[in-house]
Write a protein that holds these residues in place. Structure first.
Motif, PDB file in Angstrom:
ATOM      1  N   PHE A  71       0.827  -1.207   0.000  1.00 32.38           N
ATOM      2  CA  PHE A  71       0.000   0.000   0.000  1.00 32.38           C
ATOM      3  C   PHE A  71       0.860   1.255   0.000  1.00 32.38           C
ATOM      4  N   GLN A  72       1.906   1.258   0.829  1.00 30.95           N
ATOM      5  CA  GLN A  72       2.762   2.436   0.887  1.00 30.95           C
ATOM      6  C   GLN A  72       3.447   2.702  -0.450  1.00 30.95           C
ATOM      7  N   ALA A  73       3.810   1.617  -1.182  1.00 31.49           N
ATOM      8  CA  ALA A  73       4.421   1.795  -2.500  1.00 31.49           C
ATOM      9  C   ALA A  73       3.440   2.411  -3.480  1.00 31.49           C
ATOM     10  N   ILE A  74       2.192   1.908  -3.457  1.00 31.11           N
ATOM     11  CA  ILE A  74       1.165   2.460  -4.350  1.00 31.11           C
ATOM     12  C   ILE A  74       0.856   3.905  -3.967  1.00 31.11           C
ATOM     13  N   GLU A  75       0.749   4.164  -2.654  1.00 30.41           N
ATOM     14  CA  GLU A  75       0.443   5.520  -2.194  1.00 30.41           C
ATOM     15  C   GLU A  75       1.548   6.494  -2.586  1.00 30.41           C
ATOM     16  N   ALA A  76       2.806   6.079  -2.408  1.00 27.61           N
ATOM     17  CA  ALA A  76       3.923   6.961  -2.743  1.00 27.61           C
ATOM     18  C   ALA A  76       3.968   7.268  -4.236  1.00 27.61           C
ATOM     19  N   GLU A  77       3.572   6.300  -5.089  1.00 29.09           N
ATOM     20  CA  GLU A  77       3.625   6.489  -6.533  1.00 29.09           C
ATOM     21  C   GLU A  77       2.466   7.320  -7.045  1.00 29.09           C
TER      22      GLU A  77
END
Length: 404
Positions: A71-77
């Motif tokens: 989730f954090q990877a998707i949110e950061a992108e």
């Protein structure tokens, strides 16, 4: 061309009709194919990026439990992308055309009259951005972002009348002062849709649903408008001033975000509830309208003696909004050449929007043998769409019969 007001064409100075026929009693115009104009916001590939966000979220949910790291990877992108898209991204398209052979221009009542019927279709899509959230219990990534589409269809029937008022000398130029008016009867059909990016529809994207749901949120209205103009025409010089929409024409959009539980399809209900949420938090208006506001336009042209070359320019003295609320106020200059019938007539121009998008646009046009005319324009700025680079604004007009 551009259609900043997103309403039918035929908004030239009616006063300049007064000397348009010369010794003729009447005249018909040729046939024009639909004029098409496209404008993109200053964000590259934003439609593809939104589709990629939807696909990335769907893949993560399909794979099973979503970890905090995923989730954090998707949110950061994608969270910064959503913010940028919400602030800048939009796609607009305008299509317009007069009915074939119109306007018809003829002498009557000690002056010159014209009757024309114009059609126009306009649509603009942008994004209302929201936060990405992780629903741990349901193992889903949620976003309250949505696509917001506003569109309109217009049919305008107009009658112009102009006449010379008196002879007048402006320095070395002997000519006449004329006045004119245009009465406009406009039938408009407006629609707006909010389509949630996060929905249960695995086949259609938010853009697809926004297009499919046009009929669900449309409203029709009839309005009367009035343009007035004044002009001075001499052998080599023409000056004009036009007050467009002295009587403003107003059209209401249908209300959205209500009676959501009664919608037939689950995705329709989801989009309706999303619209209600955006309205509640102030990101979309509960009621919306589009008004053709008054605008003063001044213009001038000067023909270089015995050369066939004419220089021209115009300035809109105040800004007005289009159907999406974007501001337009054009400054334009150009040059044209008209020679013997067997030589192509040509013209080139530059326009700059002094408000809103601040776009600079160049245009070129040709007329062959008084039969075929082609005019195209494009902006100097560009944006990427579907992996390719395009001008942010572009359009073309093709006509048969007559000069520019």
């Amino acid at each position: 061309m551009s259609i900043p007001n997103m309403a039918p064409a035929g908004n030239g100075n009616p006063a300049l009709l007064a000397r348009s026929l010369g010794d003729r009693r009447w005249a018909l115009h040729g046939f024009k194919l639909p004029a098409i104009a496209l404008e993109l916001g200053p964000v590259d590939d934003f439609v593809d990026k939104l589709d990629a966000l939807e696909a990335r979220v769907d893949d993560a949910e399909t794979d099973g439990q979503i970890t905090a790291a995923e989730f954090q990877a998707i949110e950061a992108e994608f969270q910064p992308l959503l913010a940028e898209i919400g602030a800048k991204a939009e796609v607009g398209i305008d299509v317009s055309m007069p009915l074939p052979t119109l306007p018809v221009v003829f002498k009557a009542f000690d002056g010159v009259m014209a009757v024309h019927v114009d059609l126009a279709v306009s649509a603009l899509a942008n994004v209302i951005d929201g936060d990405l959230e992780l629903d741990v219990a349901d193992e889903e990534i949620l976003t309250n972002s949505a696509v917001y589409v506003r569109s309109g269809q217009f049919v305008q029937v107009a009658v112009d009348y102009a006449r010379d008022l008196m002879p007048f000398a402006l320095g070395q130029f002997d000519g006449a002062v004329s006045a004119g008016a245009r009465l406009k009867l406009i039938q408009g059909e407006l629609s707006r849709q909010i389509a949630a990016l996060d929905s249960d529809d695995d086949e259609d994207t938010a853009f697809d649903r926004a297009g499919d749901n046009y009929d669900l949120n449309k409203d029709s209205a009839f309005a009367v408008g009035l343009d007035v103009g004044a002009g001075f025409v001499a052998e080599n010089l023409a000056l004009g001033a036009t007050l467009r929409n002295l009587i403003p024409a107003k059209f209401d959009f249908a209300n959205i975000g209500s009676n959501c539980a009664n919608r037939a399809q689950e995705t329709e209900r989801q989009d309706c509830f999303a619209a209600a949420e955006f309205i509640a938090r102030g990101d979309a208006p509960a009621r919306d309208d589009f008004t053709l506001d008054p605008q003063l336009f001044v213009e001038a042209s000067y023909a270089l003696a015995d050369s066939g070359v004419t220089v021209f320019g115009g300035l809109e003295l105040n800004k007005v909004e289009n159907i999406a609320g974007n501001d337009y106020q054009w400054l334009s200059v150009g040059v044209s050449y008209v020679g013997p019938w067997w030589l192509p007539a040509a013209r080139a121009g530059w326009r700059s929007n002094l408000a809103g998008s601040k776009l600079d646009v160049i245009s070129v046009g040709f007329n062959l043998f008084n039969v075929l005319s082609i005019e195209a324009f494009q902006s100097l700025d560009s944006a990427r769409y579907d992996g390719d680079k395009y001008p942010r604004s572009a359009g073309v007009t093709i006509g048969f019969g007559g000069r520019f």
